[in-house]
Design a protein around this motif. Structure first.
Motif, mmCIF file in Angstrom:
data_model
loop_
_atom_site.group_PDB
_atom_site.id
_atom_site.type_symbol
_atom_site.label_atom_id
_atom_site.label_comp_id
_atom_site.label_asym_id
_atom_site.label_seq_id
_atom_site.Cartn_x
_atom_site.Cartn_y
_atom_site.Cartn_z
ATOM 1 N N VAL A 1 -41.711 22.688 -39.020
ATOM 2 C CA VAL A 1 -41.997 24.085 -38.687
ATOM 3 C C VAL A 1 -40.754 24.955 -38.862
ATOM 4 C CG1 VAL A 1 -42.623 25.653 -36.800
ATOM 5 C CG2 VAL A 1 -43.923 23.550 -37.161
ATOM 6 N N ASP B 1 -47.239 26.069 -33.122
ATOM 7 C CA ASP B 1 -47.160 25.507 -34.473
ATOM 8 C C ASP B 1 -46.885 24.008 -34.481
ATOM 9 O OD1 ASP B 1 -47.664 28.027 -35.442
ATOM 10 O OD2 ASP B 1 -45.619 28.380 -36.177
ATOM 11 N N THR B 2 -46.340 23.472 -33.378
ATOM 12 C CA THR B 2 -46.049 22.035 -33.316
ATOM 13 C C THR B 2 -47.024 21.278 -32.425
ATOM 14 O OG1 THR B 2 -44.391 22.436 -31.581
ATOM 15 C CG2 THR B 2 -43.595 22.257 -33.851
ATOM 16 N N ARG C 1 -42.041 17.094 -36.460
ATOM 17 C CA ARG C 1 -42.887 18.300 -36.502
ATOM 18 C C ARG C 1 -42.056 19.559 -36.312
ATOM 19 N NH1 ARG C 1 -46.305 15.426 -32.796
ATOM 20 N NH2 ARG C 1 -46.140 17.121 -31.277
ATOM 21 N N LEU C 2 -41.108 19.521 -35.384
ATOM 22 C CA LEU C 2 -40.235 20.677 -35.159
ATOM 23 C C LEU C 2 -39.438 20.989 -36.421
ATOM 24 C CD1 LEU C 2 -38.974 19.792 -31.579
ATOM 25 C CD2 LEU C 2 -40.328 21.822 -32.169
ATOM 26 N N LEU D 1 -42.193 14.192 -32.642
ATOM 27 C CA LEU D 1 -42.092 15.613 -32.315
ATOM 28 C C LEU D 1 -40.917 16.244 -33.053
ATOM 29 C CD1 LEU D 1 -42.901 18.187 -30.928
ATOM 30 C CD2 LEU D 1 -41.666 17.401 -28.879
#
Length: 89
Positions: A57, A28-29, A53-54, A50
């Motif tokens: 999600v 998903d990332t 993005r984490l 990152l």
């Protein structure tokens, strides 16, 4: 606890609380599952991009990666072994 250790602690805490496997979170990332594992063990160094993005999600504010654990709090337990499809989000 240093920044990398805080990210490792909280990444596992958030991921397992949501019932996501490392594999699902990685997919998903857009990163490799092994890299998620490195991050959770405090061996990887995540970029701010990152972490963004984490956080997206995991549906958590970016600041959650830097939350200090309560004194004496046990390290978050991993999910049971085996491939999981992950929680729907």
């Amino acid at each position: 606890m240093n920044g990398r250790a805080l990210v490792a602690w909280n990444l596992r805490r958030l991921r397992t609380a949501r019932g996501l496997s490392q594999e699902r979170l990685a997919a998903d990332t857009g990163v490799d599952r092994a890299y998620v594992s490195e991050l959770e063990r405090g061996q990887g160094n995540a970029s701010v991009d990152l972490l963004d993005r984490l956080a997206e999600v995991l549906r958590a504010p970016l600041s959650e990666f830097f939350a200090e654990p309560i004194e004496g709090q046990a390290r978050p337990e991993p999910l049971p072994a085996g491939r999981k499809s992950g929680a729907k989000h």
